[in-house]
Design a protein around this motif. Structure first.
Motif, short mmCIF file in Angstrom:
data_model
loop_
_atom_site.label_atom_id
_atom_site.label_comp_id
_atom_site.label_asym_id
_atom_site.label_seq_id
_atom_site.Cartn_x
_atom_site.Cartn_y
_atom_site.Cartn_z
N CYS A 135 0.85 -1.18 0.00
CA CYS A 135 0.00 0.00 0.00
C CYS A 135 0.89 1.23 0.00
O CYS A 135 2.11 1.11 0.08
CB CYS A 135 -0.93 0.00 1.22
N VAL A 164 -0.57 7.95 2.39
CA VAL A 164 -0.96 9.26 1.86
C VAL A 164 -0.61 10.33 2.90
O VAL A 164 -0.02 11.34 2.57
CB VAL A 164 -2.46 9.30 1.51
N GLU A 177 -3.49 4.39 0.69
CA GLU A 177 -4.04 4.02 -0.62
C GLU A 177 -3.71 2.55 -0.82
O GLU A 177 -2.55 2.15 -0.78
CB GLU A 177 -3.41 4.86 -1.72
N ASN A 194 -10.35 3.29 -3.03
CA ASN A 194 -9.15 2.54 -2.66
C ASN A 194 -8.37 3.19 -1.52
O ASN A 194 -7.23 2.82 -1.27
CB ASN A 194 -8.23 2.34 -3.86
N GLN A 195 -8.96 4.17 -0.87
CA GLN A 195 -8.30 4.80 0.27
C GLN A 195 -9.06 4.42 1.54
O GLN A 195 -10.28 4.32 1.54
CB GLN A 195 -8.25 6.31 0.12
#
Length: 125
Positions: free
Chosen positions: A33, A36, A46, A83-84
């Motif tokens: 991953c 962020v 993310e 996707n966050q």
């Protein structure tokens, strides 16, 4: 983000883009991953595979600052958008919190602000 959300936030986020690994706590296949942002209280990630639900399922996040220094924390999902996913820190060991504190301090550029956040972290319930 709304002004009201900003007022509720006790911990400043730092934008720290780095690769990381996320796995179910207690053993699970880690997935790659990207971080962020980070704070002393949690992170926004993310993900390559979106989470399907929010629960009390703990995950372990690991990311390296250097070959000799890595931060590990147990985190729990608080919100998901595409996707966050946002996570709160449920547990972090003393070595990792020391590294995270230094990382936040360097990015905030204000040691007084960091001390207020650490104080709030100690009083956070």
């Amino acid at each position: 983000m709304s002004e009201k959300s900003e007022e509720k936030r006790r911990f400043h986020r730092i934008f720290y883009h780095a690769d990381a690994q996320l796995a179910l706590a207690g053993g699970g296949e880690p997935q790659r991953c990207k971080i962020v942002d980070l704070s002393l209280r949690g992170c926004l990630l993310e993900l390559t595979e979106p989470l399907t639900e929010i629960g009390n399922q703990p995950y372990e996040l690991k990311f390296e600052l250097s070959a000799e220094a890595a931060i590990r924390m147990e985190i729990v999902a608080t919100h998901i958008q595409d996707n966050q996913a946002g996570f709160r820190c449920a547990h972090i060991d003393i070595d990792s919190i020391s590294l995270l504190r230094r990382l936040v301090e360097l990015n905030l550029g204000d040691s007084e602000l960091l001390e207020r956040e650490l104080s709030a972290l100690g009083n956070f319930s």
